[in-house]
Design an enzyme around this catalytic site. Structure first.
Site, PDB file in Angstrom:
ATOM      1  N   ASP A 287     -49.400   6.262 -46.129  1.00 41.19           N
ATOM      2  CA  ASP A 287     -49.739   7.439 -45.341  1.00 41.19           C
ATOM      3  C   ASP A 287     -49.624   8.650 -46.273  1.00 41.19           C
ATOM      4  O   ASP A 287     -49.163   8.560 -47.413  1.00 41.19           O
ATOM      5  CB  ASP A 287     -48.835   7.570 -44.109  1.00 41.19           C
ATOM      6  CG  ASP A 287     -49.484   8.427 -43.021  1.00 41.19           C
ATOM      7  OD1 ASP A 287     -50.456   9.143 -43.324  1.00 41.19           O
ATOM      8  OD2 ASP A 287     -49.017   8.392 -41.863  1.00 41.19           O
TER       9      ASP A 287
HETATM   10  C1  BGC Z   1     -51.077  10.756 -40.500  1.00 46.65           C
HETATM   11  C2  BGC Z   1     -52.095   9.643 -40.527  1.00 46.65           C
HETATM   12  C3  BGC Z   1     -53.434  10.144 -41.011  1.00 46.65           C
HETATM   13  C4  BGC Z   1     -53.245  10.790 -42.364  1.00 46.65           C
HETATM   14  C5  BGC Z   1     -54.529  11.281 -42.970  1.00 46.65           C
HETATM   15  C6  BGC Z   1     -51.051  11.546 -41.790  1.00 46.65           C
HETATM   16  O1  BGC Z   1     -50.289  12.683 -41.665  1.00 46.65           O
HETATM   17  O2  BGC Z   1     -49.802  10.218 -40.239  1.00 46.65           O
HETATM   18  O3  BGC Z   1     -52.206   9.075 -39.253  1.00 46.65           O
HETATM   19  O4  BGC Z   1     -54.347   9.093 -41.067  1.00 46.65           O
HETATM   20  O5  BGC Z   1     -52.357  11.880 -42.215  1.00 46.65           O
HETATM   21  O6  BGC Z   1     -55.030  12.377 -42.326  1.00 46.65           O
END
Ligand code: BGC
Length: 768
Positions: A287
């Site tokens: 993530d």
């Molecule tokens: C979130 C994810 C997301 C990623 C990219 C993160 O902060 O937890 O769910 O896909 O950002 O935007």
């Protein structure tokens, strides 16, 4: 000019000799293709493939000179995200395939969560439709639109089970139940990926957040998770596994720790479970800065954390560049192995290969498609339908709903005419100005005989800071004088026949980093509702929310409540369809509504305890498992939702009262529509395993069917259950079925008492 793509030259012989023109090698030849390419790559180029930066603010025409362009030329980027538009993506892809040494195409990702420009209800809402074909089609349409805009990889589905509505990200998932969550997970994966990833309108899915992200302590986002393996296997892991079994091509690790080790560096999770037990074949991405965040978790410096991630089974690094910048050093110090780096590169190249990017790097960059296939009337019509199916009618005394298409309607509340707050969280591609507000929708659907007027009535909340924090990203709302707002609303209310109170959360009050300790409707709106109640006019509360709210007070005050969630671009129209009865509501809750925040976590499939209470009336029992100040049951249980019609269930019939190893058992009920509207019912089947080697929940969902019946019509509903449906993970974490008695329930919610018993035995009875 022919593009002298090196990797084609490398493979020219096998590629052209074995394959007709225009097709690509598969099976062995795919592996050969990737291995040959891998042999050409320097270590830095390999690490580049593991690097996923965010695109920043590149605008059309500026790609060439952007910071990221230089990195792409140097082969230091494997993919990019947070960028859309076929033209822009083409500019950047061109840099990769024409100006980098190995000319490897980039993969472009985005959070396409509940639709693209045509936006569907938030995932929690969609799951309340219990209609997996419909959910699959929403993902199909999302893929159609996103790929027409250059994007071929979505960070969806989010399948984190959650039983804590304080956690704002419950809006992004499918609620509390592993069985329903698993069915939604596979529907989404199939919708995005279609039958062939190489098609230009299918995209790679990414199941997230692996794992247990939905169980942070105290519902606070990014907080610690601590859970038994039994609970993981029986409750929290199944939806991720369902996505893997459905062939999901990528998976995102979660931010939280598991057994004391953050998911991004957790070898047990990313290798033992994911690769060895589940045989996952795709690639794992962290993530956003998930690898770097292990520093704050207390796992060492960036080099240590990146090595931990690589050794655990992480393949791609979102934003943090830990893998890119430290693995060379770790390799020279023997802290990571080249075979693991190579394997990560292989998996990422394989995904690009499967998407057809090596052969057609610009296949998603067709500007003609983007002008024709995005936000079409057909897609919007489907979004309206999906929204209607997702809404949950929570209360409807004295048939307050549906509304007649005549008379004077007052729409009152800060969400009654606010386009920007209709789509819900994570609607990155939504043009908020295109969303249909409730006022607009009601005017369009009601027709000329109805006079429809609007008053805001109140600000979202008295607390200015809370309002600012919960109305970001274009959802802001101007604050107005409370007294004037109220006076205007009361004046309108008094002149009207019925009030539609449009209250709840603004849409950014749920989603990432949006946890709440008080999950009631914000204060100013509660006060407004009290004033409206005093007018004596009938009130329909249309609730906007991204989570189950505590609406105990409100449900005692108003005759009708329709939970609209955040229903996407067509919200206003879809809500109006339901309010006027053009669509009969059929949504059923996928997450329990508590009576108050103190009951959390609350969910239907709890254990019995050694001291369950013995009365159903909410009376306190000393030395039993209950509260002094509140009853145990929720306000609205999982699976609950009303219709404008009524359904009656017959007692359950079984094909046999005992079933044996290798056999199936059939359970049937007759369902009758006993009301005066045609309508849909979600028929739900639950079991209870009465005695086990480990304690079992009081009910577990095992099957469901959504059926439509005309008024007066009956239908026999049949479920076939096999041994698998009665299995659970025992103490050694193996799926087992144990002989003995089960209760089997079929009804319209998890609180159904329509039940029978059956037993399972390993040996067939010789007398039969
Ligand atoms: C979130 C994810 C997301 C990623 C990219 C993160 O902060 O937890 O769910 O896909 O950002 O935007």
């Amino acid at each position: 000019m022919k593009k002298a793509l090196l990797w084609i030259a490398v493979l020219a012989t096998s590629f052209t000799a074995c394959n007709p023109a225009g097709t690509k090698p598969s099976g062995d030849s795919k592996a050969k293709f990737i291995d040959s390419l891998l042999q050409e790559m320097s270590l830095q180029e390999k690490l580049g493939q593991l690097n996923l930066p965010t695109a920043g603010d590149i605008t059309t025409g500026t790609a060439e000179s952007s910071d990221i362009a230089q990195k792409i030329r140097e082969g230091k980027v494997g993919g990019l995200f947070n960028i859309k538009s076929a033209a822009k993506i083409k500019e950047i892809q061109r840099i990769a395939v024409e100006e980098s040494r190995l000319k490897i195409p980039l993969i472009f990702g985005m959070d396409v969560i509940h639709g693209y420009e045509t936006t569907f209800p938030i995932p929690l809402g969609l799951s309340c439709s219990w209609d997996t074909a419909l959910i699959r089609q929403t993902a199909r349409i999302a893929a159609q639109e996103a790929t027409a805009d250059g994007i071929m990889w979505t960070f969806s589905p989010m399948v984190d089970i959650s039983r804590d509505p304080r956690w704002g990200r419950v809006s992004e998932g499918s609620g509390e139940d592993p069985f329903l969550g698993s069915r939604v997970a596979e529907a989404m994966v199939k919708g995005y990926q279609g039958s062939d990833l190489e098609d230009k309108n299918t995209m790679l899915a990414c199941v997230k957040h692996f794992a247990l992200y939905g169980a942070p302590m105290a519902g606070r986002d990014y907080n610690t998770v601590d859970m038994s393996r039994l609970e993981m296997y029986n409750t929290y892991l199944p939806p991720y596994k369902a996505a893997v079994d459905a062939g999901v091509g990528s998976l995102m690790a979660s931010f939280n720790e598991i057994d004391g080790i953050p998911a991004s560096g957790n070898k047990w999770l990313l290798t033992d479970v994911l690769r060895e037990e589940w045989k996952f074949k795709g690639f794992v991405v962290s993530d956003y800065t998930g690898i770097n965040e292990m520093i704050a978790h207390g796992m060492g410096d960036l080099q240590a954390c990146a090595a931990l991630a690589m050794n655990a089974g992480m393949n791609m690094d979102m934003v943090g560049e830990g893998l890119l910048t430290t693995l060379e050093q770790s390799l020279s110090e023997g802290k990571v192995q080249i075979k693991d780096i190579d394997q990560s590169v292989r998996l990422i190249l394989a995904a690009k290969y499967d998407l057809g990017l090596f052969e057609h790097p610009y296949q998603y960059c067709d500007t003609a498609r983007s002008s024709q296939e995005i936000f079409t009337q057909e897609n919007r019509d489907f979004a309206r339908k999906a929204a209607g199916e997702s809404m949950v009618l929570l209360k409807n005394d004295k048939q307050t709903l549906p509304l007649a298409k005549q008379g004077k309607i007052a729409i009152i509340g800060p969400l009654g005419d606010h386009k920007a707050n209709m789509a819900g969280t994570w609607s990155v591609a939504t043009k908020l100005e295109n969303c249909v507000s409730l006022l607009e929708g009601i005017r369009l659907v009601a027709g000329e005989k109805v006079s429809v007027n609007y008053a805001q009535g109140a600000n979202f909340t008295i607390d200015e800071t809370l309002q600012a924090n919960s109305t970001l990203f274009g959802r802001e709302m101007v604050r107005k004088n409370e007294k004037e707002l109220l006076a205007e609303a009361l004046h309108l209310a008094k002149q009207s026949d019925i009030i539609v109170a449009a209250l709840g959360e603004p849409s950014e009050m749920s989603g990432e980093s949006s946890s709440r300790t008080d999950i009631r409707i914000p204060d100013a709106q509660r006060a407004l509702l009290d004033e409206l109640v005093k007018t004596g006019k009938p009130i329909v509360l249309v609730l906007f929310t991204g989570r189950p709210l505590d609406i105990s007070q409100e449900q005692a005050k108003v005759p009708a409540i329709l939970n609209a969630w955040f229903s996407g671009t067509e919200a206003g129209l879809a809500i109006a369809d339901v309010l006027f009865g053009d669509v009969n509501p059929s949504g059923k809750l996928s997450m329990t509504f508590p009576r108050n925040v103190g009951q959390i976590p609350i969910f239907y499939s709890h254990k019995n305890t050694g001291r369950p209470i013995s009365n159903q009336d909410g009376k306190f029992e000393k030395f039993r498992s209950n509260y002094l100040d509140e009853r145990n049951e929720p306000l609205y249980p999982f699976g609950y939702g009303l219709s404008y019609t009524t359904f009656e269930y017959s007692p359950i019939t079984l094909s046999s009262e005992t079933f044996h190893a290798g056999e199936a058992v059939k359970a049937t009920v007759k369902l009758t529509n006993t009301g005066s509207y045609s309508g849909k019912e979600v028929v739900q089947l639950y079991i209870r395993d009465l005695v086990g080697s480990i304690t079992r929940p009081v009910k577990e969902l095992k099957a469901f069917q959504k059926v439509e019946l005309q008024a007066g019509e009956s239908q026999v509903i049949e479920f076939t259950l096999t041994e698998d449906d009665f299995k659970f993970y025992g103490s050694d974490l193996k799926a087992i079925i144990e002989p003995g008695e089960f209760e089997l329930f079929i009804g319209g919610s998890s609180s159904t008492t329509n039940k029978t018993t059956l037993s399972y035995s390993i040996q067939a009875d010789p007398n039969n």
